[in-house]
Design a protein around this motif. Structure first.
Motif, PDB file in Angstrom:
ATOM      1  N   PRO A 171      11.030  51.117 -16.987  1.00 16.38           N
ATOM      2  CA  PRO A 171      10.550  52.397 -17.483  1.00 16.38           C
ATOM      3  C   PRO A 171       9.541  52.331 -18.785  1.00 16.38           C
ATOM      4  O   PRO A 171       9.787  51.267 -19.396  1.00 16.38           O
ATOM      5  N   GLY A 172       9.027  52.600 -18.037  1.00 19.32           N
ATOM      6  CA  GLY A 172       7.460  53.070 -19.950  1.00 19.32           C
ATOM      7  C   GLY A 172       6.502  51.708 -18.940  1.00 19.32           C
ATOM      8  O   GLY A 172       5.066  51.881 -19.942  1.00 19.32           O
ATOM      9  N   ALA A 173       6.242  51.411 -17.479  1.00 20.24           N
ATOM     10  CA  ALA A 173       5.286  50.014 -17.766  1.00 20.24           C
ATOM     11  C   ALA A 173       4.837  50.781 -16.388  1.00 20.24           C
ATOM     12  O   ALA A 173       4.799  50.446 -14.945  1.00 20.24           O
ATOM     13  N   LEU A 174       3.284  51.149 -17.194  1.00 25.04           N
ATOM     14  CA  LEU A 174       2.556  51.969 -15.767  1.00 25.04           C
ATOM     15  C   LEU A 174       1.297  51.264 -15.336  1.00 25.04           C
ATOM     16  O   LEU A 174       0.861  51.507 -14.515  1.00 25.04           O
ATOM     17  N   GLY A 175       1.163  49.728 -15.739  1.00 25.57           N
ATOM     18  CA  GLY A 175       0.547  49.012 -14.730  1.00 25.57           C
ATOM     19  C   GLY A 175      -1.009  49.214 -16.175  1.00 25.57           C
ATOM     20  O   GLY A 175      -1.632  48.959 -16.042  1.00 25.57           O
ATOM     21  N   PHE A 176      -0.898  50.463 -17.267  1.00 25.49           N
ATOM     22  CA  PHE A 176      -2.318  49.716 -18.564  1.00 25.49           C
ATOM     23  C   PHE A 176      -1.801  49.373 -19.047  1.00 25.49           C
ATOM     24  O   PHE A 176      -0.601  49.650 -20.569  1.00 25.49           O
ATOM     25  N   ASP A 177      -2.782  48.273 -20.162  1.00 26.03           N
ATOM     26  CA  ASP A 177      -2.472  48.059 -20.482  1.00 26.03           C
ATOM     27  C   ASP A 177      -3.888  46.991 -21.264  1.00 26.03           C
ATOM     28  O   ASP A 177      -3.619  45.325 -21.222  1.00 26.03           O
ATOM     29  N   PRO A 178      -4.520  47.398 -21.386  1.00 29.09           N
ATOM     30  CA  PRO A 178      -6.335  46.412 -21.347  1.00 29.09           C
ATOM     31  C   PRO A 178      -6.189  45.750 -22.604  1.00 29.09           C
ATOM     32  O   PRO A 178      -6.843  44.653 -22.999  1.00 29.09           O
ATOM     33  N   ALA A 217       1.684  64.004 -10.529  1.00 24.73           N
ATOM     34  CA  ALA A 217       1.077  62.414 -10.861  1.00 24.73           C
ATOM     35  C   ALA A 217       2.367  62.106 -10.329  1.00 24.73           C
ATOM     36  O   ALA A 217       2.011  60.788 -10.405  1.00 24.73           O
ATOM     37  N   GLU A 218       3.209  62.278 -10.585  1.00 24.32           N
ATOM     38  CA  GLU A 218       4.342  62.446 -10.864  1.00 24.32           C
ATOM     39  C   GLU A 218       4.960  61.592  -9.247  1.00 24.32           C
ATOM     40  O   GLU A 218       5.531  59.846  -9.407  1.00 24.32           O
ATOM     41  N   TRP A 219       4.818  62.102  -8.039  1.00 26.63           N
ATOM     42  CA  TRP A 219       4.528  61.218  -6.944  1.00 26.63           C
ATOM     43  C   TRP A 219       3.925  60.650  -6.726  1.00 26.63           C
ATOM     44  O   TRP A 219       4.609  59.862  -5.925  1.00 26.63           O
ATOM     45  N   TYR A 220       2.952  60.749  -6.944  1.00 27.61           N
ATOM     46  CA  TYR A 220       1.940  58.936  -6.715  1.00 27.61           C
ATOM     47  C   TYR A 220       2.475  57.859  -7.663  1.00 27.61           C
ATOM     48  O   TYR A 220       1.851  57.015  -7.000  1.00 27.61           O
ATOM     49  N   LEU A 221       2.716  57.881  -8.596  1.00 27.54           N
ATOM     50  CA  LEU A 221       3.139  57.361  -9.871  1.00 27.54           C
ATOM     51  C   LEU A 221       4.302  56.480  -9.092  1.00 27.54           C
ATOM     52  O   LEU A 221       4.649  55.457  -8.862  1.00 27.54           O
ATOM     53  N   HIS A 222       5.181  56.802  -8.610  1.00 25.80           N
ATOM     54  CA  HIS A 222       6.670  56.573  -7.410  1.00 25.80           C
ATOM     55  C   HIS A 222       6.000  56.284  -6.367  1.00 25.80           C
ATOM     56  O   HIS A 222       7.635  56.399  -5.427  1.00 25.80           O
ATOM     57  N   THR A 266      15.115  59.993  -8.789  1.00 27.87           N
ATOM     58  CA  THR A 266      14.898  59.569  -9.584  1.00 27.87           C
ATOM     59  C   THR A 266      16.414  58.108 -10.059  1.00 27.87           C
ATOM     60  O   THR A 266      16.859  57.115 -10.483  1.00 27.87           O
ATOM     61  N   ASN A 267      17.683  58.178  -9.574  1.00 29.07           N
ATOM     62  CA  ASN A 267      18.681  57.326  -8.892  1.00 29.07           C
ATOM     63  C   ASN A 267      17.935  56.004  -8.134  1.00 29.07           C
ATOM     64  O   ASN A 267      18.506  54.679  -8.495  1.00 29.07           O
ATOM     65  N   THR A 268      16.732  56.010  -7.690  1.00 31.08           N
ATOM     66  CA  THR A 268      15.901  54.705  -7.008  1.00 31.08           C
ATOM     67  C   THR A 268      15.273  54.247  -7.409  1.00 31.08           C
ATOM     68  O   THR A 268      13.855  53.696  -6.891  1.00 31.08           O
ATOM     69  N   TRP A 269      14.479  55.050  -8.385  1.00 34.42           N
ATOM     70  CA  TRP A 269      12.723  54.896  -8.778  1.00 34.42           C
ATOM     71  C   TRP A 269      12.357  52.738  -9.033  1.00 34.42           C
ATOM     72  O   TRP A 269      11.562  52.840  -8.896  1.00 34.42           O
ATOM     73  N   PHE A 270      13.824  52.240  -9.879  1.00 29.47           N
ATOM     74  CA  PHE A 270      13.621  50.948  -9.801  1.00 29.47           C
ATOM     75  C   PHE A 270      14.003  50.200  -9.037  1.00 29.47           C
ATOM     76  O   PHE A 270      15.040  49.511  -9.832  1.00 29.47           O
ATOM     77  N   THR A 271      14.531  50.337  -8.420  1.00 29.05           N
ATOM     78  CA  THR A 271      15.084  49.407  -7.276  1.00 29.05           C
ATOM     79  C   THR A 271      14.191  49.084  -5.799  1.00 29.05           C
ATOM     80  O   THR A 271      13.478  49.892  -6.217  1.00 29.05           O
ATOM     81  N   GLY A 272      14.242  48.530  -5.425  1.00 29.53           N
ATOM     82  CA  GLY A 272      13.701  47.842  -4.407  1.00 29.53           C
ATOM     83  C   GLY A 272      12.283  47.053  -4.367  1.00 29.53           C
ATOM     84  O   GLY A 272      12.500  46.430  -4.967  1.00 29.53           O
ATOM     85  N   ASP A 273      11.109  47.844  -4.037  1.00 31.49           N
ATOM     86  CA  ASP A 273      10.256  47.437  -4.254  1.00 31.49           C
ATOM     87  C   ASP A 273       9.589  47.379  -5.879  1.00 31.49           C
ATOM     88  O   ASP A 273       9.358  46.838  -6.238  1.00 31.49           O
ATOM     89  N   ASP A 274      10.500  48.821  -6.474  1.00 33.41           N
ATOM     90  CA  ASP A 274       9.790  48.614  -7.981  1.00 33.41           C
ATOM     91  C   ASP A 274      10.846  47.862  -9.258  1.00 33.41           C
ATOM     92  O   ASP A 274      11.279  48.077 -10.729  1.00 33.41           O
TER      93      ASP A 274
END
Length: 121
Positions: free
Chosen positions: A62-69, A38-43, A49-57
């Protein structure tokens, strides 16, 4: 919930903390592997962890998983206030479950001994 729900193939144990140690190692391995997938798919395969929120992301928070109905995180006057409340409630919940588990370690009693109406020893 171990008092109410019993999964077939697993030994019954009224103490929730001790029940963890009775689960077969293959089941624990499956849970760890499923969490890793699940972590691999999500990221998107990026597990550094140093590059999770760089580049395309870079625009992702952090915490915004795209689920906000209910669309509660979309702007508005109380959006930042709701995010702060969610973080604080999550931290409080982590402290609470840590206290419950440590109480069980210290006293040797189940987490909720009187849940079924049976008094603790």
């Amino acid at each position: 919930l171990q008092q109410f729900i019993h999964f077939p193939g697993f030994p019954s144990e009224p103490d929730q903390v001790k029940a963890f140690y009775k689960v077969p190692p293959a089941s624990i391995g499956f849970l760890i592997a499923a969490s890793g997938i699940a972590e691999w798919y999500l990221h998107k395969g990026n597990l550094d962890t140093n590059t999770w929120f760089t580049g395309d992301d870079a625009d992702r928070e952090p915490g915004a998983l795209g689920f906000d109905p209910l669309k509660m995180a979309k702007g508005g006057t109380g959006s930042d206030d709701l995010k702060l409340k969610e973080i604080k409630n999550g931290r409080l919940a982590m402290c609470a479950i840590g206290g419950l588990i440590h109480r069980s370690f210290v006293t040797g009693e189940p987490l909720f001994p009187n849940l079924l109406g049976t008094p603790s020893a």
